[in-house]
Design a protein around this motif. Sequence first.
Motif, PDB file in Angstrom:
ATOM      1  N   GLY A 106       0.996  -1.048  -0.144  1.00 11.83           N
ATOM      2  CA  GLY A 106      -0.072   0.088   0.158  1.00 11.83           C
ATOM      3  C   GLY A 106       0.965   1.220  -0.112  1.00 11.83           C
ATOM      4  N   ALA A 132      -3.701  -1.874  -1.263  1.00 10.27           N
ATOM      5  CA  ALA A 132      -4.522  -1.053  -0.414  1.00 10.27           C
ATOM      6  C   ALA A 132      -4.248   0.354  -0.539  1.00 10.27           C
ATOM      7  N   VAL A 167      -5.781  -3.196   4.583  1.00 13.25           N
ATOM      8  CA  VAL A 167      -4.960  -4.314   4.047  1.00 13.25           C
ATOM      9  C   VAL A 167      -5.054  -5.615   4.725  1.00 13.25           C
TER      10      VAL A 167
END
Lengths: 281, 489
Positions: A106, A132, A167
Amino acid sequence: MNKIISKEIFSENVVQFEVEAPLIAKAHRAGHFVIVRVGEQGERMPLTIASSDVQKGSINLVVQKVGVSSAKLCALNAGDYITDLVGPLGKATHIENFGTVLCACGGVGTAPMLPIVRALKKAGNRVITVLAARSKTLIILEKQMREHSDEVIIMTDDGSYGTKGLVTNGIESVLQRESVDFCVTVGPAIMMKFVGQLTQKYRIPTVASLNTIMVDGTGMCGACRVTVDKKTKFVCVDGPEFDAHQVDFDEMIMRLNAYKDLERGAMQRFAEQPEQDRPAM
Amino acid sequence: MKEESQIKQEREQDWRVSLRNGMKAKDRIAIPRVQMPERDARIRSTNNEEVNLGLTETQAMTEAQRCLDCAKPTCMDGCPVGVNIPTFIKYIEVGNFPAAARTLKQTSALPAVCGRVCPQEKQCEAHCIHLKMKSTAVSIGNLERFAADYERNSGCISVPEVAASKGIKVAAVGSGPAGLSFAGDMAKLGYDVSVFEALHEIGGVLKYGIPVFRLPNEIVDVEIDNLRSMGVKFVKNCIVGKTITIDDLKADGFKGVFVASGAGLPRFMNIPGENLAGVMSSNEYLTRVNLMNAASATSDTPVYTGKKVAVIGGGNTAMDSVRTARRLGAERAMIVYRRSEEEMPARREEIHHAKAEGIDFLTLRNPIAYQGDEKGRVTHMQLQVMELGEADASGRRAPREIPGKTECIEVDEVIVSVGVSPNPLIPQSVSGLDVSKWGTIVVDESSMQSSIPMIFAGGDIVRGGATVILAMGDGRRAAKSMNEWLSKK
Ligand SMILES: Cc1cc2nc3c(=O)[nH]c(=O)nc-3n(C[C@H](O)[C@H](O)[C@H](O)COP(=O)(O)OP(=O)(O)OC[C@H]3O[C@@H](n4cnc5c(N)ncnc54)[C@H](O)[C@@H]3O)c2cc1C
Ligand code: FES
């Protein structure tokens, strides 16, 4: 001085550069990074090598605009030169056929994850990537991740795209439905910390690729030091990948924050400068 | 080093004899040692100007008169590279400064640097005859600096003659004093020399470590430009062992490699709180300030500017760090050292300068822990009070703890300067290379040749953290023996 051969804009804040660097291309393995410096007053900034082409003598760098140095780099175009580029640095990723591998990334960790995903896929793994971000507009490199993953799970905090959640929610949904052999995580330290905690619960060996502050990137300064299994390690030479279950993430977060205020100052100066006054790049 | 007979012969030249006889030894001894003019401590501790201003011509000539031109110049025994000290000093006495500079260059590749950073009080000046006569030593270092600066400022630096090209490629790994002096000597001999440097600047510690208020960058740059004009090629941003290997160099036609990669790895003490934000190595601190120019508003690299800064250690690196902190606005800048001032390895002059600049010396103190606030920023250091016991293997009196006696001192920045280890990159990347248990490369002491014949090594990678002059001497010795070895092949 290294010439930029081409520039591809992935999204508003993400750019891919193909840079002339024959020696680095030859020595590069997945997981290696380079240190880049833009302009004579530029900072030394670590960037993961996304891929390399020995024939062409070039490497690819995927750069996400986060601070002043990445913003300066992203402002360059094909034909421009990068003031300094050195590498490959760090230890190469240990790649093998683990079976099913979860790649959780992410934010700032998405670009460095790409070459790892690609290498794991190439080694024959079944790769599930969890991508994410806070919201849809911040999801980057989705297309590229899909090319090299068996499955991509998108998670957004606000639910504007993919599934709403963090996530870790995405990871857990996979862990509950099937057995996973190995996990890699790259992203903000706080994210990696929670990924590590979760996979520890499920006893899945997990590697985190750490993005600490660096200066030289060659083991000379210790700016990048972290505590892993109660021992001090230098991320630039001993890493960047470590056992996520052994990293002292709280300490790492604290050290990362140490320069935040100073960095913000530099960003402001850069943003306030009229375009034509910016250092020749 | 010069032959003894040659040194004698020079001493017997007419001009030397008459110069010697022109003034009585008693009168020479009676001249007080000339003080090096320096910038005002209050002003200089707020800027980056060089602290020492250099001797004037008259001052230098007067100081040169103090030298007795001894039949047995013991000063030369104290010089690691055997600079022909009496000869260069006597040239200064007669006002032939270019000849003095030329004399220095016969043995020292970097006299302007060595004149500034050598620990003369432990080397040449420690052996000066004046000390035996209860007088102060001749200021050899200051005279060396004078002659070298004179030559540089006169704008007619003699670029050494370069022999006809041999068409043989050799490489230096690292561009510190060892690598630079090797490169210079090999270029003179007609070799095609390339210097590979990991960083984006040439000069090694001379650039990223030693601050400009002690060694201005221009001085190093002049030497580097000189080498360039002699045909030496510099390859920056190239890490041998990562970007290219020594095998690659071999395949590329290099016939000899001189490893001068230095002792760049910082040591920490492994005490609680050492990873708090605000605690860093002197390498990190000095690299940010010197190499990355972090103190300037135009630089993208940030650096802390603590108000209460503690520097741990008593060497040159510690003095450089603490004086840099002072210049960056520290209200209280402290040296924390576990022995007493007498045992400090730093040059005397630096200690003297540091004191004049208002640095606090907390000697017989050793940090045992650091504490931080809720954000993880260092706020306090815990010091163990020490006393001196018996002399240890190094001849220095070993410090020992006074049980139960500790102190707590407020700090907002701590710079750890307790030594460096050899850079492991080359030792790790070359199989079959003999490496000591300290990680230094093992070489034959006289030839500087390693266990792999084509690889020579010198400077801090062989000695651990040592000195500029030793590194330079190693570079020159390696050049000499690599040339002999290559000529025999
Ligand atoms: C702050 C400080 C102050 C000092 N003050 C003094 C002083 O006053 N007097 C004194 O005599 N000595 C002093 N010293 C010590 C002195 O600087 C060193 O002994 C000397 O510089 C060693 O020279 P060197 O050539 O061996 O290595 P270095 O100067 O360390 O140079 C080594 C170079 O090699 C490069 N390198 C390393 N690995 C590789 C690789 N694999 N490939 C390519 N390049 C590589 C490094 O980046 C570096 O530039 C000081 C040291 C420091 C740090
Ligand atoms: S970045 Fe300097 S030691 Fe790792």
